[in-house]
Design a protein around this motif. Structure first.
Motif, PDB file in Angstrom:
ATOM      1  N   ASN A   1       0.821  -1.212   0.000  1.00 37.81           N
ATOM      2  CA  ASN A   1       0.000   0.000   0.000  1.00 37.81           C
ATOM      3  C   ASN A   1       0.858   1.267   0.000  1.00 37.81           C
ATOM      4  N   ALA A   2       2.080   1.144  -0.505  1.00 41.05           N
ATOM      5  CA  ALA A   2       3.040   2.250  -0.453  1.00 41.05           C
ATOM      6  C   ALA A   2       2.487   3.528  -1.073  1.00 41.05           C
ATOM      7  N   ASP A   3       1.813   3.412  -2.227  1.00 43.15           N
ATOM      8  CA  ASP A   3       1.289   4.595  -2.906  1.00 43.15           C
ATOM      9  C   ASP A   3       0.281   5.349  -2.044  1.00 43.15           C
ATOM     10  N   LYS A   4      -0.558   4.615  -1.328  1.00 42.69           N
ATOM     11  CA  LYS A   4      -1.566   5.252  -0.489  1.00 42.69           C
ATOM     12  C   LYS A   4      -0.929   6.057   0.649  1.00 42.69           C
ATOM     13  N   PHE A   5       0.277   5.645   1.061  1.00 43.99           N
ATOM     14  CA  PHE A   5       0.983   6.334   2.138  1.00 43.99           C
ATOM     15  C   PHE A   5       1.948   7.397   1.613  1.00 43.99           C
ATOM     16  N   GLY A   6       1.837   7.704   0.326  1.00 46.19           N
ATOM     17  CA  GLY A   6       2.742   8.694  -0.249  1.00 46.19           C
ATOM     18  C   GLY A   6       4.172   8.210  -0.300  1.00 46.19           C
ATOM     19  N   ASN A   7       4.359   6.878  -0.281  1.00 42.53           N
ATOM     20  CA  ASN A   7       5.688   6.262  -0.355  1.00 42.53           C
ATOM     21  C   ASN A   7       6.626   6.781   0.728  1.00 42.53           C
ATOM     22  N   LYS A   8       6.100   6.929   1.944  1.00 43.85           N
ATOM     23  CA  LYS A   8       6.973   7.354   3.037  1.00 43.85           C
ATOM     24  C   LYS A   8       6.365   7.027   4.398  1.00 43.85           C
ATOM     25  N   ILE A   9       7.237   6.890   5.359  1.00 40.58           N
ATOM     26  CA  ILE A   9       6.868   6.813   6.780  1.00 40.58           C
ATOM     27  C   ILE A   9       7.425   8.074   7.423  1.00 40.58           C
ATOM     28  N   ILE A  10       6.606   8.821   8.105  1.00 36.29           N
ATOM     29  CA  ILE A  10       7.034  10.106   8.658  1.00 36.29           C
ATOM     30  C   ILE A  10       7.564   9.896  10.073  1.00 36.29           C
ATOM     31  N   GLY A  11       8.825  10.224  10.244  1.00 31.32           N
ATOM     32  CA  GLY A  11       9.491  10.019  11.526  1.00 31.32           C
ATOM     33  C   GLY A  11       9.637  11.297  12.329  1.00 31.32           C
ATOM     34  N   ILE A  12      10.477  11.206  13.359  1.00 31.20           N
ATOM     35  CA  ILE A  12      10.734  12.339  14.242  1.00 31.20           C
ATOM     36  C   ILE A  12      12.217  12.697  14.176  1.00 31.20           C
ATOM     37  N   GLU A  13      12.787  13.155  15.279  1.00 31.63           N
ATOM     38  CA  GLU A  13      14.167  13.615  15.293  1.00 31.63           C
ATOM     39  C   GLU A  13      15.156  12.475  15.016  1.00 31.63           C
ATOM     40  N   PRO A  14      16.160  12.713  14.148  1.00 30.08           N
ATOM     41  CA  PRO A  14      17.187  11.687  13.926  1.00 30.08           C
ATOM     42  C   PRO A  14      17.945  11.422  15.227  1.00 30.08           C
ATOM     43  N   GLY A  15      18.256  10.165  15.464  1.00 32.14           N
ATOM     44  CA  GLY A  15      18.976   9.815  16.694  1.00 32.14           C
ATOM     45  C   GLY A  15      18.070   9.350  17.814  1.00 32.14           C
ATOM     46  N   ALA A  16      16.751   9.567  17.684  1.00 34.58           N
ATOM     47  CA  ALA A  16      15.821   9.096  18.713  1.00 34.58           C
ATOM     48  C   ALA A  16      15.767   7.575  18.692  1.00 34.58           C
ATOM     49  N   GLY A  17      15.551   6.965  19.864  1.00 33.59           N
ATOM     50  CA  GLY A  17      15.469   5.516  19.941  1.00 33.59           C
ATOM     51  C   GLY A  17      14.385   4.953  19.047  1.00 33.59           C
ATOM     52  N   LEU A  18      13.258   5.660  18.957  1.00 36.42           N
ATOM     53  CA  LEU A  18      12.154   5.227  18.097  1.00 36.42           C
ATOM     54  C   LEU A  18      12.582   5.192  16.634  1.00 36.42           C
ATOM     55  N   MET A  19      13.403   6.138  16.228  1.00 36.78           N
ATOM     56  CA  MET A  19      13.878   6.153  14.839  1.00 36.78           C
ATOM     57  C   MET A  19      14.843   4.986  14.596  1.00 36.78           C
ATOM     58  N   ARG A  20      15.670   4.692  15.577  1.00 43.13           N
ATOM     59  CA  ARG A  20      16.585   3.551  15.433  1.00 43.13           C
ATOM     60  C   ARG A  20      15.799   2.247  15.306  1.00 43.13           C
ATOM     61  N   GLU A  21      14.793   2.080  16.164  1.00 40.51           N
ATOM     62  CA  GLU A  21      13.976   0.859  16.116  1.00 40.51           C
ATOM     63  C   GLU A  21      13.217   0.756  14.800  1.00 40.51           C
ATOM     64  N   THR A  22      12.714   1.892  14.306  1.00 43.43           N
ATOM     65  CA  THR A  22      11.984   1.873  13.033  1.00 43.43           C
ATOM     66  C   THR A  22      12.922   1.541  11.875  1.00 43.43           C
ATOM     67  N   GLY A  23      14.156   2.016  11.950  1.00 47.25           N
ATOM     68  CA  GLY A  23      15.150   1.642  10.942  1.00 47.25           C
ATOM     69  C   GLY A  23      15.399   0.140  10.942  1.00 47.25           C
ATOM     70  N   GLU A  24      15.423  -0.460  12.151  1.00 55.70           N
ATOM     71  CA  GLU A  24      15.594  -1.915  12.245  1.00 55.70           C
ATOM     72  C   GLU A  24      14.377  -2.642  11.686  1.00 55.70           C
ATOM     73  N   ALA A  25      13.178  -2.073  11.920  1.00 56.78           N
ATOM     74  CA  ALA A  25      11.960  -2.680  11.386  1.00 56.78           C
ATOM     75  C   ALA A  25      11.953  -2.633   9.859  1.00 56.78           C
ATOM     76  N   ILE A  26      12.410  -1.534   9.284  1.00 59.19           N
ATOM     77  CA  ILE A  26      12.459  -1.402   7.831  1.00 59.19           C
ATOM     78  C   ILE A  26      13.344  -2.491   7.220  1.00 59.19           C
ATOM     79  N   LYS A  27      14.475  -2.763   7.892  1.00 62.20           N
ATOM     80  CA  LYS A  27      15.362  -3.831   7.400  1.00 62.20           C
ATOM     81  C   LYS A  27      14.728  -5.206   7.589  1.00 62.20           C
ATOM     82  N   ALA A  28      14.146  -5.431   8.779  1.00 64.36           N
ATOM     83  CA  ALA A  28      13.594  -6.755   9.097  1.00 64.36           C
ATOM     84  C   ALA A  28      12.444  -7.127   8.173  1.00 64.36           C
ATOM     85  N   TYR A  29      11.625  -6.141   7.793  1.00 65.64           N
ATOM     86  CA  TYR A  29      10.462  -6.409   6.948  1.00 65.64           C
ATOM     87  C   TYR A  29      10.704  -6.043   5.486  1.00 65.64           C
TER      88      TYR A  29
END
Length: 301
Positions: A129-157
Protein backbone atom coordinates in the motif's frame (compact mmCIF):
# COMPACT_ATOMS: atom_id res chain seq x y z
CA UNK A 1 13.36 -12.19 82.79
CA UNK A 2 14.03 -13.19 79.17
CA UNK A 3 10.73 -11.71 78.07
CA UNK A 4 11.66 -8.45 79.81
CA UNK A 5 14.94 -8.20 77.91
CA UNK A 6 13.22 -9.07 74.62
CA UNK A 7 10.70 -6.30 75.20
CA UNK A 8 13.47 -3.87 76.12
CA UNK A 9 15.46 -4.73 72.97
CA UNK A 10 12.34 -4.35 70.82
CA UNK A 11 11.64 -0.94 72.37
CA UNK A 12 15.22 0.13 71.74
CA UNK A 13 14.99 -0.97 68.09
CA UNK A 14 11.82 1.07 67.61
CA UNK A 15 13.49 4.05 69.22
CA UNK A 16 16.50 3.78 66.90
CA UNK A 17 14.18 3.58 63.88
CA UNK A 18 12.38 6.74 64.98
CA UNK A 19 15.66 8.58 65.54
CA UNK A 20 16.90 7.43 62.12
CA UNK A 21 13.76 8.75 60.44
CA UNK A 22 14.08 12.04 62.30
CA UNK A 23 17.72 12.36 61.26
CA UNK A 24 17.01 11.63 57.58
CA UNK A 25 18.08 14.39 55.24
CA UNK A 26 14.93 16.20 54.09
CA UNK A 27 16.33 17.64 50.86
CA UNK A 28 16.20 15.53 47.70
CA UNK A 29 17.61 16.33 44.27
CA UNK A 30 15.52 14.68 41.58
CA UNK A 31 16.55 14.35 37.95
CA UNK A 32 14.12 14.20 35.06
CA UNK A 33 14.18 13.96 31.30
CA UNK A 34 12.37 16.87 29.65
CA UNK A 35 9.93 14.51 27.92
CA UNK A 36 6.16 14.30 28.03
CA UNK A 37 6.05 10.85 29.63
CA UNK A 38 8.48 11.62 32.46
CA UNK A 39 7.55 15.19 33.43
CA UNK A 40 4.12 14.19 34.85
CA UNK A 41 5.69 11.36 36.88
CA UNK A 42 8.29 13.78 38.21
CA UNK A 43 5.76 16.51 39.05
CA UNK A 44 3.37 14.18 40.89
CA UNK A 45 6.12 12.49 42.90
CA UNK A 46 7.64 15.86 43.78
CA UNK A 47 4.30 16.92 45.26
CA UNK A 48 4.02 13.72 47.32
CA UNK A 49 7.51 14.25 48.76
CA UNK A 50 6.87 17.93 49.48
CA UNK A 51 3.63 17.11 51.27
CA UNK A 52 5.70 14.97 53.64
CA UNK A 53 8.14 17.75 54.45
CA UNK A 54 10.86 17.29 51.84
CA UNK A 55 12.47 20.11 49.90
CA UNK A 56 12.75 18.82 46.32
CA UNK A 57 15.03 20.27 43.66
CA UNK A 58 14.35 19.10 40.08
CA UNK A 59 17.21 19.02 37.56
CA UNK A 60 16.14 18.52 33.89
CA UNK A 61 18.24 16.60 31.36
CA UNK A 62 17.98 16.14 27.61
CA UNK A 63 20.12 13.00 27.22
CA UNK A 64 20.12 9.70 29.11
CA UNK A 65 23.91 9.52 29.17
CA UNK A 66 24.24 12.83 31.02
CA UNK A 67 21.40 11.95 33.42
CA UNK A 68 22.85 8.57 34.33
CA UNK A 69 26.33 10.06 34.78
CA UNK A 70 24.90 12.68 37.16
CA UNK A 71 23.05 9.99 39.13
CA UNK A 72 26.12 7.74 39.34
CA UNK A 73 28.25 10.64 40.66
CA UNK A 74 25.58 11.70 43.16
CA UNK A 75 24.88 15.08 41.55
CA UNK A 76 21.25 13.95 41.66
CA UNK A 77 19.81 11.33 44.01
CA UNK A 78 16.86 9.84 42.10
CA UNK A 79 15.69 9.61 38.50
CA UNK A 80 12.66 8.06 36.79
CA UNK A 81 13.74 5.82 33.92
CA UNK A 82 12.78 2.88 31.77
CA UNK A 83 15.65 0.46 32.39
CA UNK A 84 14.62 -2.52 30.26
CA UNK A 85 14.89 -1.13 26.73
CA UNK A 86 14.87 2.66 26.32
CA UNK A 87 17.78 3.25 28.71
CA UNK A 88 18.98 -0.35 28.99
CA UNK A 89 22.57 0.38 27.91
CA UNK A 90 22.92 3.26 30.38
CA UNK A 91 21.45 1.19 33.22
CA UNK A 92 23.78 -1.75 32.51
CA UNK A 93 26.81 0.52 32.34
CA UNK A 94 26.07 2.20 35.68
CA UNK A 95 23.97 -0.32 37.66
CA UNK A 96 26.79 -1.20 40.09
CA UNK A 97 26.53 2.38 41.39
CA UNK A 98 22.72 2.51 41.33
CA UNK A 99 19.67 0.84 42.84
CA UNK A 100 16.11 0.24 41.64
CA UNK A 101 13.74 1.81 44.15
CA UNK A 102 10.25 1.00 42.84
CA UNK A 103 8.06 0.87 39.70
CA UNK A 104 6.08 4.05 39.07
CA UNK A 105 4.24 3.33 35.79
CA UNK A 106 3.94 0.75 33.05
CA UNK A 107 3.02 0.50 29.41
CA UNK A 108 5.47 2.63 27.40
CA UNK A 109 5.16 1.42 23.83
CA UNK A 110 6.17 2.68 20.40
CA UNK A 111 5.99 1.66 16.78
CA UNK A 112 4.52 2.61 13.42
CA UNK A 113 0.99 3.98 13.73
CA UNK A 114 -1.79 4.76 11.23
CA UNK A 115 -5.28 6.25 11.58
CA UNK A 116 -7.90 3.63 12.45
CA UNK A 117 -9.76 4.23 9.20
CA UNK A 118 -6.73 2.83 7.34
CA UNK A 119 -7.65 -0.77 6.56
CA UNK A 120 -4.33 -2.47 7.18
CA UNK A 121 -3.23 -3.88 10.54
CA UNK A 122 0.37 -5.07 10.16
CA UNK A 123 3.76 -3.68 9.21
CA UNK A 124 3.90 -6.49 6.66
CA UNK A 125 1.15 -4.77 4.66
CA UNK A 126 2.98 -1.46 4.16
CA UNK A 127 4.74 -2.35 0.90
CA UNK A 128 1.52 -3.38 -0.82
CA UNK A 129 0.00 0.00 0.00
CA UNK A 130 3.04 2.25 -0.45
CA UNK A 131 1.29 4.60 -2.91
CA UNK A 132 -1.57 5.25 -0.49
CA UNK A 133 0.98 6.33 2.14
CA UNK A 134 2.74 8.69 -0.25
CA UNK A 135 5.69 6.26 -0.35
CA UNK A 136 6.97 7.35 3.04
CA UNK A 137 6.87 6.81 6.78
CA UNK A 138 7.03 10.11 8.66
CA UNK A 139 9.49 10.02 11.53
CA UNK A 140 10.73 12.34 14.24
CA UNK A 141 14.17 13.62 15.29
CA UNK A 142 17.19 11.69 13.93
CA UNK A 143 18.98 9.82 16.69
CA UNK A 144 15.82 9.10 18.71
CA UNK A 145 15.47 5.52 19.94
CA UNK A 146 12.15 5.23 18.10
CA UNK A 147 13.88 6.15 14.84
CA UNK A 148 16.58 3.55 15.43
CA UNK A 149 13.98 0.86 16.12
CA UNK A 150 11.98 1.87 13.03
CA UNK A 151 15.15 1.64 10.94
CA UNK A 152 15.59 -1.91 12.25
CA UNK A 153 11.96 -2.68 11.39
CA UNK A 154 12.46 -1.40 7.83
CA UNK A 155 15.36 -3.83 7.40
CA UNK A 156 13.59 -6.76 9.10
CA UNK A 157 10.46 -6.41 6.95
CA UNK A 158 12.26 -5.17 3.81
CA UNK A 159 9.99 -2.11 3.78
CA UNK A 160 10.27 -0.06 0.59
CA UNK A 161 8.87 3.16 2.08
CA UNK A 162 11.72 5.45 3.21
CA UNK A 163 11.71 6.74 6.78
CA UNK A 164 11.63 10.56 6.71
CA UNK A 165 13.64 12.25 9.45
CA UNK A 166 12.34 15.51 10.85
CA UNK A 167 10.89 16.58 14.17
CA UNK A 168 8.07 15.63 16.52
CA UNK A 169 6.31 18.89 15.60
CA UNK A 170 6.50 18.13 11.86
CA UNK A 171 5.26 14.57 12.39
CA UNK A 172 2.36 15.86 14.51
CA UNK A 173 1.40 18.37 11.82
CA UNK A 174 1.47 15.68 9.14
CA UNK A 175 -0.69 13.37 11.24
CA UNK A 176 -3.23 16.12 11.93
CA UNK A 177 -3.39 17.15 8.29
CA UNK A 178 -3.95 13.56 7.15
CA UNK A 179 -6.62 12.86 9.77
CA UNK A 180 -8.45 16.09 8.93
CA UNK A 181 -8.62 14.94 5.29
CA UNK A 182 -9.10 11.23 6.09
CA UNK A 183 -5.98 10.44 4.08
CA UNK A 184 -3.61 7.56 4.68
CA UNK A 185 -0.47 8.32 6.68
CA UNK A 186 2.12 6.22 8.54
CA UNK A 187 4.04 7.83 11.41
CA UNK A 188 6.40 6.83 14.17
CA UNK A 189 4.47 7.20 17.42
CA UNK A 190 4.59 6.25 21.09
CA UNK A 191 2.31 5.69 24.05
CA UNK A 192 1.89 7.65 26.33
CA UNK A 193 1.32 10.58 23.99
CA UNK A 194 -1.50 13.09 23.84
CA UNK A 195 -1.66 12.28 20.12
CA UNK A 196 -2.92 8.79 20.97
CA UNK A 197 -5.79 10.43 22.83
CA UNK A 198 -6.55 13.23 20.39
CA UNK A 199 -6.31 11.25 17.14
CA UNK A 200 -8.02 7.91 16.53
CA UNK A 201 -4.91 5.92 15.60
CA UNK A 202 -3.62 2.36 15.98
CA UNK A 203 -0.20 0.72 16.08
CA UNK A 204 0.54 -1.68 13.24
CA UNK A 205 1.19 -5.22 14.44
CA UNK A 206 4.82 -6.27 14.60
CA UNK A 207 4.81 -10.07 14.15
CA UNK A 208 8.63 -10.26 14.09
CA UNK A 209 8.87 -8.48 17.44
CA UNK A 210 11.31 -5.79 16.29
CA UNK A 211 9.88 -3.16 18.63
CA UNK A 212 10.22 -3.75 22.39
CA UNK A 213 7.22 -4.99 24.41
CA UNK A 214 5.45 -2.56 26.78
CA UNK A 215 7.98 -1.18 29.24
CA UNK A 216 7.90 -0.14 32.90
CA UNK A 217 9.10 3.08 34.48
CA UNK A 218 11.13 2.86 37.69
CA UNK A 219 12.43 5.27 40.26
CA UNK A 220 16.14 4.54 40.42
CA UNK A 221 18.61 6.05 42.85
CA UNK A 222 22.24 6.45 43.68
CA UNK A 223 23.35 3.28 45.49
CA UNK A 224 22.54 3.63 49.19
CA UNK A 225 19.58 5.97 48.71
CA UNK A 226 17.05 3.62 50.32
CA UNK A 227 19.27 3.07 53.36
CA UNK A 228 19.97 6.78 53.77
CA UNK A 229 16.37 7.87 53.05
CA UNK A 230 14.06 5.12 54.34
CA UNK A 231 11.05 7.41 54.71
CA UNK A 232 11.48 8.91 51.23
CA UNK A 233 11.91 5.42 49.81
CA UNK A 234 8.53 4.42 51.31
CA UNK A 235 6.91 7.47 49.76
CA UNK A 236 8.38 6.70 46.34
CA UNK A 237 7.20 3.08 46.56
CA UNK A 238 3.64 4.20 47.26
CA UNK A 239 3.36 6.31 44.08
CA UNK A 240 2.01 4.79 40.87
CA UNK A 241 0.83 6.88 37.90
CA UNK A 242 -1.22 4.99 35.26
CA UNK A 243 -0.25 5.57 31.66
CA UNK A 244 -3.69 6.97 30.83
CA UNK A 245 -3.21 9.69 33.44
CA UNK A 246 0.16 10.67 31.95
CA UNK A 247 -1.57 10.92 28.57
CA UNK A 248 -4.38 13.09 29.96
CA UNK A 249 -1.91 15.48 31.60
CA UNK A 250 -0.10 15.92 28.30
CA UNK A 251 -3.40 16.39 26.48
CA UNK A 252 -4.04 19.36 28.77
CA UNK A 253 -0.58 20.71 27.92
CA UNK A 254 -1.26 20.32 24.20
CA UNK A 255 -4.44 22.36 24.72
CA UNK A 256 -2.46 25.25 26.20
CA UNK A 257 -1.86 24.50 29.89
CA UNK A 258 1.63 24.58 31.34
CA UNK A 259 3.01 21.28 32.60
CA UNK A 260 3.01 22.64 36.18
CA UNK A 261 -0.65 23.67 35.88
CA UNK A 262 -1.65 20.35 34.29
CA UNK A 263 0.06 18.37 37.04
CA UNK A 264 -1.47 20.60 39.73
CA UNK A 265 -4.92 20.09 38.20
CA UNK A 266 -4.43 16.31 38.18
CA UNK A 267 -3.32 16.41 41.83
CA UNK A 268 -6.36 18.49 42.81
CA UNK A 269 -8.62 15.96 41.10
CA UNK A 270 -6.94 12.98 42.77
CA UNK A 271 -6.61 14.12 46.38
CA UNK A 272 -8.23 10.89 47.63
CA UNK A 273 -5.69 8.83 45.70
CA UNK A 274 -2.79 10.77 47.21
CA UNK A 275 -4.26 10.13 50.66
CA UNK A 276 -4.37 6.40 49.90
CA UNK A 277 -0.74 6.52 48.82
CA UNK A 278 0.09 8.14 52.15
CA UNK A 279 -1.85 5.40 53.94
CA UNK A 280 0.04 2.71 52.02
CA UNK A 281 3.27 4.32 53.15
CA UNK A 282 2.06 4.44 56.76
CA UNK A 283 0.96 0.79 56.67
CA UNK A 284 4.31 -0.30 55.25
CA UNK A 285 6.03 1.50 58.13
CA UNK A 286 4.03 -0.41 60.76
CA UNK A 287 5.34 -3.65 62.37
CA UNK A 288 2.32 -5.52 60.98
CA UNK A 289 3.18 -4.46 57.44
CA UNK A 290 6.56 -6.14 57.68
CA UNK A 291 4.82 -9.53 57.43
CA UNK A 292 4.80 -10.96 53.85
CA UNK A 293 1.94 -9.70 51.72
CA UNK A 294 0.69 -7.06 54.18
CA UNK A 295 0.67 -3.37 53.39
CA UNK A 296 1.87 -3.71 49.79
CA UNK A 297 0.42 -1.82 46.91
CA UNK A 298 -1.09 -4.07 44.20
CA UNK A 299 1.81 -3.44 41.78
CA UNK A 300 4.38 -4.59 44.34
CA UNK A 301 3.37 -8.28 44.33
Amino acid sequence: MKSFWKALCAAAAVGLTVLSAQAEEKTITMGTMSWEDLLPITGITKKVLEDSGYAVKVVPFSEWGIAYAALSKGDIQILASQTDYVAHDYWNKNKDKLEKISPVSHGLFDGIAVPKYVDIDSIEELNDNADKFGNKIIGIEPGAGLMRETGEAIKAYDIKLPLIEGSTAAMTAALKSAVDREEWVAVTLWEPSWMMQKYDVKFLKDPKGVYPPPQSYYWIGKSGFSADHPHARELLASVYVPLADITSINAAVSDGATMDDAVASWIDGHSDLLKRWKNIKSEESSPRARSPGIGRAPWQY
